[in-house]
Enzyme design. Structure first.
Site, PDB file in Angstrom:
ATOM      1  N   LYS A 119      -0.952 -12.196  -6.724  1.00 38.43           N
ATOM      2  CA  LYS A 119      -1.532 -12.481  -5.403  1.00 38.43           C
ATOM      3  C   LYS A 119      -1.276 -11.308  -4.469  1.00 38.43           C
ATOM      4  CE  LYS A 119      -0.187 -14.474  -1.511  1.00 38.43           C
ATOM      5  NZ  LYS A 119      -1.125 -13.862  -0.572  1.00 38.43           N
ATOM      6  N   GLU A 166      11.964  -7.428  -3.353  1.00 37.05           N
ATOM      7  CA  GLU A 166      11.997  -6.167  -2.597  1.00 37.05           C
ATOM      8  C   GLU A 166      11.655  -6.524  -1.163  1.00 37.05           C
ATOM      9  OE1 GLU A 166      12.908  -3.318  -3.732  1.00 37.05           O
ATOM     10  OE2 GLU A 166      12.986  -3.860  -5.842  1.00 37.05           O
ATOM     11  N   CYS A 195       8.239   0.280   4.247  1.00 38.52           N
ATOM     12  CA  CYS A 195       9.588  -0.310   4.226  1.00 38.52           C
ATOM     13  C   CYS A 195      10.662   0.774   4.250  1.00 38.52           C
ATOM     14  CB  CYS A 195       9.740  -1.205   3.011  1.00 38.52           C
ATOM     15  SG  CYS A 195       9.339  -0.338   1.482  1.00 38.52           S
ATOM     16  N   GLU A 207      14.231  -5.701  11.940  1.00 39.10           N
ATOM     17  CA  GLU A 207      13.124  -4.881  11.439  1.00 39.10           C
ATOM     18  C   GLU A 207      11.909  -5.025  12.362  1.00 39.10           C
ATOM     19  OE1 GLU A 207      10.952  -6.075   7.854  1.00 39.10           O
ATOM     20  OE2 GLU A 207      11.070  -3.997   7.160  1.00 39.10           O
TER      21      GLU A 207
HETATM   22  P1  NAD Z   1       5.319 -11.357   3.888  1.00 41.28           P
HETATM   23  O1  NAD Z   1       6.642 -11.783   3.368  1.00 41.28           O
HETATM   24  O2  NAD Z   1       4.760 -12.043   5.052  1.00 41.28           O
HETATM   25  O3  NAD Z   1       4.199 -11.489   2.748  1.00 41.28           O
HETATM   26  C1  NAD Z   1       4.321 -10.846   1.492  1.00 41.28           C
HETATM   27  C2  NAD Z   1       3.504 -11.612   0.470  1.00 41.28           C
HETATM   28  O4  NAD Z   1       4.112 -12.893   0.281  1.00 41.28           O
HETATM   29  C3  NAD Z   1       2.067 -11.887   0.904  1.00 41.28           C
HETATM   30  O5  NAD Z   1       1.230 -11.790  -0.221  1.00 41.28           O
HETATM   31  C4  NAD Z   1       2.135 -13.299   1.411  1.00 41.28           C
HETATM   32  O6  NAD Z   1       0.915 -13.987   1.348  1.00 41.28           O
HETATM   33  C5  NAD Z   1       3.147 -13.923   0.454  1.00 41.28           C
HETATM   34  N1  NAD Z   1       3.826 -15.119   0.954  1.00 41.28           N
HETATM   35  C6  NAD Z   1       4.023 -15.497   2.238  1.00 41.28           C
HETATM   36  N2  NAD Z   1       4.677 -16.672   2.292  1.00 41.28           N
HETATM   37  C7  NAD Z   1       4.912 -17.035   1.006  1.00 41.28           C
HETATM   38  C8  NAD Z   1       5.559 -18.151   0.407  1.00 41.28           C
HETATM   39  N3  NAD Z   1       6.078 -19.132   1.127  1.00 41.28           N
HETATM   40  N4  NAD Z   1       5.642 -18.197  -0.935  1.00 41.28           N
HETATM   41  C9  NAD Z   1       5.129 -17.207  -1.690  1.00 41.28           C
HETATM   42  N5  NAD Z   1       4.482 -16.141  -1.180  1.00 41.28           N
HETATM   43  C10 NAD Z   1       4.379 -16.051   0.151  1.00 41.28           C
HETATM   44  O7  NAD Z   1       5.429  -9.791   4.113  1.00 41.28           O
HETATM   45  P2  NAD Z   1       4.338  -8.819   4.754  1.00 41.28           P
HETATM   46  O8  NAD Z   1       4.290  -9.070   6.221  1.00 41.28           O
HETATM   47  O9  NAD Z   1       3.095  -8.896   3.943  1.00 41.28           O
HETATM   48  O10 NAD Z   1       4.981  -7.389   4.464  1.00 41.28           O
HETATM   49  C11 NAD Z   1       5.870  -6.747   5.322  1.00 41.28           C
HETATM   50  C12 NAD Z   1       7.293  -6.877   4.821  1.00 41.28           C
HETATM   51  O11 NAD Z   1       7.395  -6.390   3.489  1.00 41.28           O
HETATM   52  C13 NAD Z   1       8.273  -6.053   5.636  1.00 41.28           C
HETATM   53  O12 NAD Z   1       9.434  -6.816   5.857  1.00 41.28           O
HETATM   54  C14 NAD Z   1       8.584  -4.879   4.720  1.00 41.28           C
HETATM   55  O13 NAD Z   1       9.823  -4.261   4.932  1.00 41.28           O
HETATM   56  C15 NAD Z   1       8.519  -5.523   3.382  1.00 41.28           C
HETATM   57  N6  NAD Z   1       8.317  -4.535   2.331  1.00 41.28           N
HETATM   58  C16 NAD Z   1       9.334  -4.247   1.476  1.00 41.28           C
HETATM   59  C17 NAD Z   1       9.167  -3.282   0.489  1.00 41.28           C
HETATM   60  C18 NAD Z   1      10.266  -2.949  -0.485  1.00 41.28           C
HETATM   61  O14 NAD Z   1       9.974  -2.294  -1.459  1.00 41.28           O
HETATM   62  N7  NAD Z   1      11.492  -3.363  -0.248  1.00 41.28           N
HETATM   63  C19 NAD Z   1       7.944  -2.619   0.386  1.00 41.28           C
HETATM   64  C20 NAD Z   1       6.936  -2.927   1.289  1.00 41.28           C
HETATM   65  C21 NAD Z   1       7.126  -3.887   2.258  1.00 41.28           C
END
Ligand code: NAD
Length: 480
Positions: free
Chosen positions: A173, A248, A282, A384
């Site tokens: 997804k 991650e 990130c 963050e």
């Molecule tokens: P998010 O957690 O809102 O969403 C990430 C994914 O999870 C999306 O596909 C979303 O639809 C899905 N999701 C949301 N709720 C869910 C649930 N209850 N169950 C399962 N899946 C669910 O994150 P975002 O806003 O898309 O991304 C930004 C965040 O990602 C920032 O905190 C950033 O630091 C982090 N990030 C981390 C890395 C890393 O490698 N550590 C890399 C990129 C981004």
């Protein structure tokens, strides 16, 4: 407007409920395509397809798997320009960045894991004449891969490629905010001859599609990249089902600039590491610690350079920053800038939304923002923000800066600028982060372990670490 479709069992299909929601273009703030509002019925269909495909894919000769994944990589490369335009439009990032970073890296991810699986080996442990142990590393089954919006195809492929290379089949997804290039990838997979059901892409919201993947009793392995709060929720749900989990998560990365640094190099790279992709990587350094003896010199030079950055149309080659990903995210970032002011911070440049003209008038743009005068313990310096906002903080000693750098609940990456070799190694060893860059940033060798400590995650991606994650070790002990 174009309709994005799910990719299930080798076909592009409508969601079970036939419902869609709008997908926005950040540069204009207007909807431009429809995203399937899928639910657990679509995830179940995808799971059944993946389950049916597993026996053949997992037993397939590695050379054949290699050839299919390489073909995917080649097709991504052939369509670089088209995919980069799609990524830039969907995410708001500068087209230049999508062309030079996002899409090339997605192609590399497939190529890297296509070849890695040919070299992957398992261990044997000899007990002299008594017995020999060998470890089988077998694909696990149907893997669930969930990715965020900031580097859409780059991070999506970073999970899918090792999962598939290791012999798993996948239900994936992408973020509902940036689904376009994952959809285009499904077209590429069909063309590349990916057997049906091996990769399934289900579009939709996290609380519906993501949750259905995480809660599915027969998806035993979940690889997730996204926010820390979401990661915690996934861990709570997957834990009692004893799923294998890779998380991650977020970061609040320190960037430490010692007085003995190569000043020009530190300055140039710090501008980039602060504002690349509008600060929505990130790994961006958002807390910049500068040794007191060079604080003013560095601050003034830094602010001067940041003032010259151009916020503009992502399509324009001269834009350094494009739009942030959504209206909601823009408001969150702007609220943190207000918070910084309330906490006593002084805004040196930026600090507000940038209003554009013409068709970009409703787009979501934020000026690169530099703030000083905040204690390292305040919320602005602990939470963050994930946007084009950095703080500057002076320090005197190594001990002091280490305490400040390590003070957050996050531990993803850090950057250290010094020409003193001993200091570089000493400081690197004491930073509580999964990744330390010395005199550079975002230099990536894909064989190295990638991931964070503390609230930045669990497990590591990259190299053979990912292939170990996506396989189950089984020890076989043979008495001699
Ligand atoms: P998010 O957690 O809102 O969403 C990430 C994914 O999870 C999306 O596909 C979303 O639809 C899905 N999701 C949301 N709720 C869910 C649930 N209850 N169950 C399962 N899946 C669910 O994150 P975002 O806003 O898309 O991304 C930004 C965040 O990602 C920032 O905190 C950033 O630091 C982090 N990030 C981390 C890395 C890393 O490698 N550590 C890399 C990129 C981004």
């Amino acid at each position: 407007m174009e309709k994005i479709l799910n990719y299930i069992n080798g076909e592009l299909v409508e969601p079970a409920g036939k419902q869609y929601f709008e997908n926005y273009e950040p540069a204009t703030g207007k909807p431009y395509s429809y995203v399937p509002d899928s639910d657990e019925r679509d995830v179940e269909k995808a799971y059944q397809a993946a389950k049916a495909a597993f026996p053949e894919w997992s037993k397939m000769n590695k050379e054949k798997r290699f050839a299919i994944l390489m073909r995917v990589s080649e097709l991504i490369e052939e369509r670089l320009e088209f995919l980069a335009q799609a990524e830039s439009r969907d995410n708001g990032k500068p087209l230049k960045l999508a062309k030079t970073v996002d899409i090339p890296r997605a192609a590399t991810n497939f190529r890297f894991y296509a070849t890695a699986i040919l070299h992957f080996a398992s261990e044997s442990h000899s007990m002299e004449d008594f017995a020999i142990n060998y470890t089988l590393r077998e694909p696990i089954g149907v893997a669930g891969c969930i990715s965020p919006w900031n580097l859409p195809l780059y991070l999506f492929s970073w999970k899918i490629a090792p999962a598939l290379a290791a012999g798993n089949t996948v239900v994936a997804k992408p973020s509902e905010i940036t689904p376009m290039t994952a959809y285009l990838l499904s077209e590429i997979c069909i063309e590349a001859g990916m057997p049906k059901g091996v990769l399934n892409i289900v579009h939709g919201y996290g609380h519906k599609v993501g949750n259905a993947i995480v809660e599915h009793d027969d998806i035993p392995v979940i690889s997730f990249t996204g926010g820390t709060v979401t990661g915690a929720e996934i861990a709570r749900k997957a834990g009692p089902k004893f799923k294998k989990l890779s998380l991650e998560l977020g970061g609040k990365n320190p960037n430490i600039i010692f007085e003995d640094c190569d000043f020009e190099s530190a300055l140039k790279t710090t501008v980039y590491s602060s504002f690349a992709n509008q600060g929505q990587i990130c790994l961006c350094g958002s807390r910049i610690f500068i040794q007191s003896s060079i604080y003013e010199k560095f601050r003034d030079a830094f602010v001067e350079k940041v003032k010259k950055l151009k916020v503009g149309n992502p399509k324009d080659e001269t834009s350094n920053l494009g739009a942030v990903v959504s209206k909601q995210h823009m408001e969150k970032v702007l609220s943190y800038i207000r918070l910084a002011e309330e906490e006593g911070g002084k805004i040196l440049t930026g600090g507000q939304r940038v209003m554009m003209e013409g068709e970009l008038a409703n787009g979501w743009y934020i000026a690169p923002t530099v703030i000083e005068g905040l204690p390292f313990t305040c919320r602005t310096n602990q939470e963050e923000i994930f946007g084009p906002v950095v703080t500057l903080t002076p320090f005197d000693t190594e001990e002091e800066v280490l305490a400040m750098a390590n003070s957050t609940k996050y531990g993803l990456s850090s950057t250290v600028w010094t020409e003193n070799l001993k200091r570089a190694h000493r400081v690197a060893a004491q930073l509580h982060t999964g990744i330390v860059w010395i005199n550079c940033w975002l230099v990536r060798d894909l064989r190295t372990p990638f991931g964070g400590v503390k609230n930045s995650g669990m497990g590591r991606e990259g190299g053979f670490e990912a292939l170990r994650f996506f396989t189950e070790p089984k020890n076989v002990c043979v008495k001699l």
